[in-house]
Design an enzyme around this catalytic site. Structure first.
Site, short mmCIF file in Angstrom:
data_model
loop_
_atom_site.label_atom_id
_atom_site.label_comp_id
_atom_site.label_asym_id
_atom_site.label_seq_id
_atom_site.Cartn_x
_atom_site.Cartn_y
_atom_site.Cartn_z
N ARG A 62 -1.30 7.14 7.90
CA ARG A 62 -1.07 6.07 8.81
C ARG A 62 0.17 6.24 9.88
O ARG A 62 1.85 5.99 9.57
CB ARG A 62 -0.28 4.86 7.86
N ARG A 109 0.80 -1.31 0.05
CA ARG A 109 0.07 0.02 0.00
C ARG A 109 1.31 1.17 -0.01
O ARG A 109 1.80 1.03 0.53
CB ARG A 109 -0.81 0.26 1.24
N CYS A 153 -7.71 2.76 -11.69
CA CYS A 153 -7.88 4.16 -11.51
C CYS A 153 -9.00 3.75 -10.99
O CYS A 153 -10.20 3.46 -11.60
CB CYS A 153 -7.74 4.82 -12.20
N TYR A 167 3.93 5.77 2.59
CA TYR A 167 2.84 7.35 2.87
C TYR A 167 4.68 8.18 3.00
O TYR A 167 4.60 8.79 4.16
CB TYR A 167 2.14 7.27 4.22
N ARG A 227 2.44 4.70 -16.46
CA ARG A 227 2.82 3.86 -17.57
C ARG A 227 3.92 4.38 -18.08
O ARG A 227 5.58 4.16 -18.70
CB ARG A 227 1.51 4.36 -18.32
N GLU A 250 -11.77 7.75 -4.44
CA GLU A 250 -12.59 6.65 -3.20
C GLU A 250 -13.55 8.24 -2.91
O GLU A 250 -14.18 8.56 -3.50
CB GLU A 250 -11.60 7.50 -2.09
N ARG A 294 -3.82 6.98 -3.24
CA ARG A 294 -3.28 5.88 -2.89
C ARG A 294 -3.23 4.58 -4.32
O ARG A 294 -3.54 4.77 -5.21
CB ARG A 294 -4.27 5.24 -2.31
#
Length: 120
Positions: free
Chosen positions: A115, A7, A74, A107, A63, A77, A89
């Site tokens: 986080r 992540r 993609c 992050y 890419r 959220e 993210r």
């Protein structure tokens, strides 16, 4: 080889094409570097962005980094009140011999607040 998921997140300064591409490039480069990966190790990457980022698809930056053979997607959220704005993210699915405990989730910038339990 095991399949693992990594992540990462980064906060973007503004909803501008160059900002989104630059931030996504920075995030992808850090995920790859910290985990000693090559594009051949990557199975797929899911990018999400907060609804306030519309100027460009984050996958375009990947890419341009050479992920032309890697499936990328993609999505937007969930628009949640109080959510951190302008965040990209990713979740990268990879093949590796390393255990989960050695995987480094990344992050960056303001997204470190998402986080705080993960040392940056």
């Amino acid at each position: 080889m095991a399949v693992r998921a990594l992540r990462g997140a980064i906060q973007v300064d503004a909803d501008e094409r160059d900002e989104i591409l630059e931030a996504t490039t920075e995030l992808m480069a850090e995920v790859m570097s910290r985990n000693e990966l090559t594009t051949d190790d990557v199975i797929s990457v899911i990018f999400t962005s907060t609804p306030d980022l519309k100027a460009e698809f984050p996958a375009l930056a990947a890419r341009k980094l050479g992920f032309s053979e890697v499936p990328l997607i993609c999505a937007t959220e969930i628009d949640r009140p109080g959510a951190l704005p302008r965040v990209i993210r990713l979740m990268a699915h990879i093949e590796t011999d390393r255990p989960r405990s050695e995987m480094q989730h990344v992050y960056l910038r303001g997204a470190t607040a998402l986080r705080v339990d993960i040392a940056q």
